[in-house]
Design a protein around this motif. Structure first.
Motif, PDB file in Angstrom:
ATOM      1  N   HIS A  41       0.870  -1.173   0.000  1.00  0.00           N
ATOM      2  CA  HIS A  41       0.000   0.000   0.000  1.00  0.00           C
ATOM      3  C   HIS A  41       0.906   1.221   0.000  1.00  0.00           C
TER       4      HIS A  41
ATOM      5  N   SER B  80       1.254   5.632  -0.837  1.00  0.00           N
ATOM      6  CA  SER B  80       0.655   6.935  -1.149  1.00  0.00           C
ATOM      7  C   SER B  80       1.393   7.515  -2.360  1.00  0.00           C
TER       8      SER B  80
ATOM      9  N   TYR C  24       0.497  11.198  -9.405  1.00  0.00           N
ATOM     10  CA  TYR C  24      -0.946  11.122  -9.147  1.00  0.00           C
ATOM     11  C   TYR C  24      -1.700  10.663 -10.390  1.00  0.00           C
TER      12      TYR C  24
ATOM     13  N   LEU D  57      -1.021   6.946 -11.061  1.00  0.00           N
ATOM     14  CA  LEU D  57      -1.717   6.075 -10.104  1.00  0.00           C
ATOM     15  C   LEU D  57      -3.196   5.973 -10.441  1.00  0.00           C
ATOM     16  N   HIS D  58      -3.805   7.085 -10.814  1.00  0.00           N
ATOM     17  CA  HIS D  58      -5.227   7.058 -11.179  1.00  0.00           C
ATOM     18  C   HIS D  58      -5.446   6.303 -12.490  1.00  0.00           C
TER      19      HIS D  58
ATOM     20  N   THR E 114      -5.223   2.686 -11.629  1.00  0.00           N
ATOM     21  CA  THR E 114      -6.436   2.276 -10.915  1.00  0.00           C
ATOM     22  C   THR E 114      -7.584   2.062 -11.898  1.00  0.00           C
TER      23      THR E 114
ATOM     24  N   ARG F 230      -5.812  -0.790  -6.645  1.00  0.00           N
ATOM     25  CA  ARG F 230      -7.047  -0.433  -5.939  1.00  0.00           C
ATOM     26  C   ARG F 230      -6.775   0.808  -5.120  1.00  0.00           C
ATOM     27  N   GLU F 231      -7.706   1.727  -5.161  1.00  0.00           N
ATOM     28  CA  GLU F 231      -7.600   2.932  -4.354  1.00  0.00           C
ATOM     29  C   GLU F 231      -8.226   2.650  -2.999  1.00  0.00           C
TER      30      GLU F 231
ATOM     31  N   ALA G  69      -9.309   4.682   0.175  1.00  0.00           N
ATOM     32  CA  ALA G  69      -9.529   6.007   0.761  1.00  0.00           C
ATOM     33  C   ALA G  69      -9.695   5.847   2.266  1.00  0.00           C
TER      34      ALA G  69
ATOM     35  N   THR H  73      -5.176   8.949   0.854  1.00  0.00           N
ATOM     36  CA  THR H  73      -5.484   7.837  -0.031  1.00  0.00           C
ATOM     37  C   THR H  73      -4.236   7.009  -0.249  1.00  0.00           C
ATOM     38  N   TYR H  74      -4.405   5.710  -0.214  1.00  0.00           N
ATOM     39  CA  TYR H  74      -3.333   4.771  -0.522  1.00  0.00           C
ATOM     40  C   TYR H  74      -3.721   4.018  -1.780  1.00  0.00           C
ATOM     41  N   PHE H  75      -2.733   3.483  -2.461  1.00  0.00           N
ATOM     42  CA  PHE H  75      -2.964   2.666  -3.639  1.00  0.00           C
ATOM     43  C   PHE H  75      -2.403   1.286  -3.337  1.00  0.00           C
TER      44      PHE H  75
END
Length: 144
Positions: free
Chosen positions: A44, A46, A67, A70-71, A74, A80-81, A83, A89-91
């Motif tokens: 996980h 950030s 950012y 990562l999006h 996702t 997986r995001e 929140a 938010t972690y990924f």
């Protein structure tokens, strides 16, 4: 060097192939960030920590690009995001069905296996909608 990543099935796949399979063009920055993300197994992370790791690895990338990447990962199903609250938010590199503990004070996220949480009843989805996934984050701290 293109890092091999091991998926939960045990299959090894190089980062470039993984990105292409997800419908993403393997740009230099995406490949570099994916290598950093997936070279350490499931975790996980950030955006800020990934940016720090990229800088330490001499990958020239802005925080905004991290950012965005990562999006994109996702949306493509590679992450997986998770929140935690409105501003954290972690990924998660583990995209299987599971939930999370958030350890307050350490700002650390750990997995709970999917079968480790039971959901008794869910509300009916609004008209024209379907429930896609239920995410449970259980906040914990050391006993005082």
């Amino acid at each position: 060097m293109t890092t091999l990543v091991v998926h939960e099935t045990g299959d090894k796949k190089n980062v470039t192939d993984m990105l292409r399979s997800a419908g993403l063009r393997p740009t230099r920055q995406r490949v570099s960030l994916a290598e950093i993300l997936y070279s350490r197994g499931d975790r996980h992370i950030s955006a800020e920590l990934l940016h720090e790791e990229a800088v330490d690895a001499d990958v020239p990338v802005s925080l905004a690009t991290v950012y965005n990447t990562l999006h994109q990962f996702t949306e493509a199903g590679l992450l997986r995001e998770v929140a935690i609250d409105g501003n954290k938010t972690y990924f998660d590199t583990n995209v299987s069905d599971h939930h999370h503990f958030f350890i307050e004070g350490e700002n650390r996220v750990i997995d709970i296996p999917g079968e480790g949480v039971g959901i008794g009843a869910l509300p009916k989805a609004p008209e024209g909608m379907e429930i896609v996934r239920v995410d449970v984050v259980v906040r914990v701290r050391e006993k005082r």
